[in-house]
Scaffold this active site. Sequence first.
Site, PDB file in Angstrom:
ATOM      1  N   LEU A 106       8.980  -1.513  -1.040  1.00  0.00           N
ATOM      2  CA  LEU A 106       7.905  -0.877  -0.295  1.00  0.00           C
ATOM      3  C   LEU A 106       6.790  -0.581  -1.287  1.00  0.00           C
ATOM      4  CD1 LEU A 106       9.810   1.721   1.954  1.00  0.00           C
ATOM      5  CD2 LEU A 106       8.908  -0.497   2.640  1.00  0.00           C
ATOM      6  N   ASP A 107       5.556  -0.665  -0.841  1.00  0.00           N
ATOM      7  CA  ASP A 107       4.434  -0.356  -1.717  1.00  0.00           C
ATOM      8  C   ASP A 107       4.509   1.102  -2.171  1.00  0.00           C
ATOM      9  OD1 ASP A 107       3.506  -2.923  -1.282  1.00  0.00           O
ATOM     10  OD2 ASP A 107       2.217  -2.320   0.388  1.00  0.00           O
ATOM     11  N   LYS A 108       3.830   1.402  -3.244  1.00  0.00           N
ATOM     12  CA  LYS A 108       3.865   2.736  -3.847  1.00  0.00           C
ATOM     13  C   LYS A 108       3.656   3.843  -2.819  1.00  0.00           C
ATOM     14  CE  LYS A 108       1.318   5.614  -7.169  1.00  0.00           C
ATOM     15  NZ  LYS A 108       0.193   5.653  -8.134  1.00  0.00           N
ATOM     16  N   ARG A 121      -0.240  -4.797   5.860  1.00  0.00           N
ATOM     17  CA  ARG A 121      -1.589  -4.387   5.478  1.00  0.00           C
ATOM     18  C   ARG A 121      -2.571  -5.553   5.566  1.00  0.00           C
ATOM     19  NH1 ARG A 121      -0.540  -1.767  -0.262  1.00  0.00           N
ATOM     20  NH2 ARG A 121      -2.762  -1.270  -0.102  1.00  0.00           N
TER      21      ARG A 121
END
Length: 324
Positions: A137-139, A236
Amino acid sequence: MAQITLSAEIRPEQAGQRLDQTLAELFPDYSRSRLKGCIEEERVRLNQEVCTLPRTRVYGGEQVEISLETKDENRFEAEDIPLDIVYEDEHILVINKPKNLVVHPGAGNPKGTLLNALLHYYPPIAEVPRAGIVHRLDKDTTGLMVVAKTIPAQTKLVRELQKRKITREYEAVASGIMTKGGKVEEAMARHPTKRTQMAVHPMGKPAVTHYRIMERFRNYTRLRLRLETGRTHQIRVHMAHIAHPLLGDQTYGGRPRPPKNASEQFMSVLRSFQRQALHAVMLRLEHPISGESMEWHAPLPQDFLELIEALKADYLLHKEELDY
């Protein structure tokens, strides 16, 4: 790198098969592509003779040895970072990742990552490639992740992910008023000039995102999304591609777009939400060892809840002015 040696005898019923296929059957804890790489790197011996061609046919009865290199994650520092563990057994962990936590060490983030936390929480995971991390997962994306505690579990989970048999659903807030759900099916690749970003590209890898509307507000829409594939930044990029970037996603165009006559209180909530509005809310898979069907849900984090409440309050305050 740590070195291990795998050995076995090729079974009579495997006679006539390709070597790489045979090894994948003999050592199911490792992917066929990885074993094929071992052959090409001259790390496979048949009856003590080095074999370099994956297409080599076997006869049955040969002794095979593989010299396998595994990354030793002990090169990274174990750190006592709290983990929100949703589920754990001897094979897997399911974690509810918070915002502002990088998953894997990299340039600019050598410490303070989920991998560092895993090494501290369960030291034997250092023997598993990438400390058992199967997907990322992104930050600043929150929510559910599965982590393998053993090599067999990781190998099976990676295969299931590649076969699109692991279901991952997200909640998000997108910019703009969307009228219906749908599907984005656009290939993705690394951005040609912005190397830290991804982009829709016809020569990229296939990527499919499904979405449906949960709620509509002024200038924003709450969505439930399901990944069919798992490319970096997929949701995104896909939402930005259809002109509905995620609220708070400054990388892909989701800067706050306040509706007309918004209150200062509402504006303050928008300005203070300093991340993409994206949360991995549901994870469903077959257990890599038992085969049991399992499903987990993660509630929205507090900042996301506060954002939704502010959007609802703004909508109700101006409901009479809307034409939808």
